[in-house]
Design a protein around this motif. Structure first.
Motif, PDB file in Angstrom:
ATOM      1  N   GLY A  68       0.778  -1.223   0.000  1.00  0.00           N
ATOM      2  CA  GLY A  68       0.000   0.000   0.000  1.00  0.00           C
ATOM      3  C   GLY A  68       0.815   1.280   0.000  1.00  0.00           C
ATOM      4  O   GLY A  68       0.242   2.372   0.017  1.00  0.00           O
TER       5      GLY A  68
ATOM      6  N   SER B 225      -5.905  -3.875  -0.493  1.00  0.00           N
ATOM      7  CA  SER B 225      -4.986  -3.816   0.637  1.00  0.00           C
ATOM      8  C   SER B 225      -5.422  -4.759   1.747  1.00  0.00           C
ATOM      9  O   SER B 225      -4.597  -5.464   2.349  1.00  0.00           O
ATOM     10  CB  SER B 225      -4.898  -2.378   1.165  1.00  0.00           C
TER      11      SER B 225
ATOM     12  N   ASN C  86      -8.571  -0.380  -4.695  1.00  0.00           N
ATOM     13  CA  ASN C  86      -7.270  -0.314  -4.028  1.00  0.00           C
ATOM     14  C   ASN C  86      -7.407  -0.496  -2.522  1.00  0.00           C
ATOM     15  O   ASN C  86      -6.600  -1.169  -1.876  1.00  0.00           O
ATOM     16  CB  ASN C  86      -6.585   1.018  -4.330  1.00  0.00           C
TER      17      ASN C  86
ATOM     18  N   PRO D  85      -0.314   3.034  -4.494  1.00  0.00           N
ATOM     19  CA  PRO D  85      -1.626   2.441  -4.814  1.00  0.00           C
ATOM     20  C   PRO D  85      -1.592   1.626  -6.092  1.00  0.00           C
ATOM     21  O   PRO D  85      -0.753   1.838  -6.970  1.00  0.00           O
ATOM     22  CB  PRO D  85      -2.532   3.674  -4.964  1.00  0.00           C
TER      23      PRO D  85
END
Length: 439
Positions: A80, A279, A275, A83
């Motif tokens: 992370g 994560s 995104n 992105p």
């Protein structure tokens, strides 16, 4: 992708089965290719896999980096710090060739910016929730939901201080406003919908939910995203991203898999939301395995054909069932009698689907006699397979739902859920006719 230390892109990413997305044609001249065409090859370059027409199954836990700089960049993506996920292949908890090809194709049907694959539909839903909510937050949802989803919200997340409020699937704009306004006194982290609702087939007005959300949270720095479970109608008969949803959830076990031989889930939507969810998936490891991803790639090639045939069969079967003297009523989107529901259907749907609820005359005993007498249709939970399935939600999929809530949601003892397959429609009618005679 920019070169790192003057290496070529192939050197940085390592050996992969996925071609750069821009190298896969989506047009011929001015003609935009249809999803059913793109399912045959999008996201896969045979030259990267010894010329194999179909993607091989990559059964490996980890991938070799060409150099340390590439490894660092990949981990910046999966952790992370940057992105969008990894630029190449890292470790099978994060990504893999089969999963990446599958995700490329999942997004095509609804023109989503990005997509993710999961080990089950509930893994997809749970990862979505965990990525969006924290203790003290509120989830606003439509009702009913799939029983496991309701359990996850009320019983599991509730243990960690997450609250919920709901409105009925067919709620009007005013009813939705009332619930969202009440919830807005706290922090609404997510609006979660299921349409059609399982198992009643009631439709949610996604456009009304979006309008209500935008109005009530107009002055908020952030607006709670709208997610929807589109398993019953998608992607052929409903595409909620076009009507105001921002995240779409699937049990890929159902129509996408289509052969009752795998379990998987999917989430698709904007890159920003995907995104965030990616994560969490990278952390808790809910990605689907490469063999399942490969099987889904096989199934997506015939998804339009299978759903179309099942939908055509459902029309014929339901025409017979609604006239049968032992059928009390039906929850089939092709025979909507409520004006409000018809309006939602006309604006949101392109087909009535092949899964519906059937209310036989009587109660649990009569419903059980009907189910036990079936000869072609299989007595099993799930839906969207090539075979016709029938089940009893109140005693099976929704058994854990409290009796008062089942009654409020219309999940009665005489309700049977049926998912029509691709068999001969007249054979199915004969089967249902003889089974109803057992009541």
């Amino acid at each position: 992708m920019a070169d790192i230390d003057n290496e070529t892109e192939a050197d940085v990413t390592g050996v992969a089965a996925t071609a750069p997305k821009d190298d896969t044609p989506k047009r011929i001249g001015d003609r935009k290719l249809k999803p059913s065409t793109l399912m045959m090859g999008h996201g896969f370059d045979p030259a990267l896999s010894e010329g194999s027409l179909k993607p091989p199954i990559f059964l490996t836990s980890t991938f070799v980096f060409p150099n340390a700089a590439a490894g660092k960049r990949h981990f910046e993506g999966v952790t992370g710090k940057r992105p969008g996920g990894a630029d190449g292949l890292v470790y099978s908890r994060f990504n893999g060739p089969n999963q990446e090809i599958l995700e490329d194709r999942l997004g095509i049907w609804e023109e989503a910016e990005d997509a993710l694959a999961f080990s089950s539909g509930m893994a997809a839903i749970a990862t979505l929730f965990l990525s969006m909510v924290k203790p003290g937050d509120t989830i606003v949802h439509s009702g009913p939901l799939y029983a496991a989803t309701e359990t996850l919200i009320a019983r599991i997340l509730g243990r960690f201080g997450v609250h919920w409020l709901d409105f009925p699937a067919g709620a009007t704009r005013e009813e939705i406003d009332a619930v969202l306004s009440k919830a807005a006194t706290g922090n609404v982290a997510l609006i979660y919908l299921e349409s059609p609702a399982n198992p009643t087939n009631a439709l949610v007005d996604v456009q009304a939910v979006r309008a209500s959300r935008d109005a009530i949270f107009a002055n908020s720095p952030t607006k709670p995203p709208i997610a929807i479970d589109n398993t019953f109608l998608g992607p052929l008969w409903s595409q909620p991203l076009k009507h105001g949803a921002e995240i779409v959830v699937y049990s890929l076990t159902k129509y996408a898999g289509g052969h009752s031989d795998l379990v998987a889930g999917g989430v698709l939507g904007s890159k920003e939301h995907i995104n965030t969810i990616r994560s969490m998936r990278n952390t808790i490891g809910t990605i689907c395995d490469p063999n399942t991803a490969w099987m889904l790639l096989r199934s997506l090639e015939t998804l339009e054909l299978r759903m179309s045939r099942a939908g055509e069969n459902a029309v014929k079967v339901c025409e017979f069932l609604r006239q049968h003297p032992k059928v009390d009523s039906m929850g089939y989107l092709g025979f909507i009698t409520d004006a409000r529901q018809q309006d939602i259907y006309d604006r949101h749907c392109t087909g009535a689907g092949s899964t519906f609820s059937l209310l036989v005359k009587g109660g649990e005993a009569e419903a059980f006699r009907f189910l036990d007498a079936l000869k072609i249709a299989k007595l099993a939970v799930s839906l969207g397979g090539t075979e016709t399935l029938a089940s009893h939600p109140a005693a099976m999929t929704h058994l854990s739902v409290p009796e008062a809530r089942k009654k409020a949601l219309g999940i009665t003892d005489n309700l049977v859920r049926i998912s029509i397959g691709v068999e001969d429609a007249d054979d199915l009618i004969a089967d249902f006719d003889q089974a109803l005679a057992a009541i």
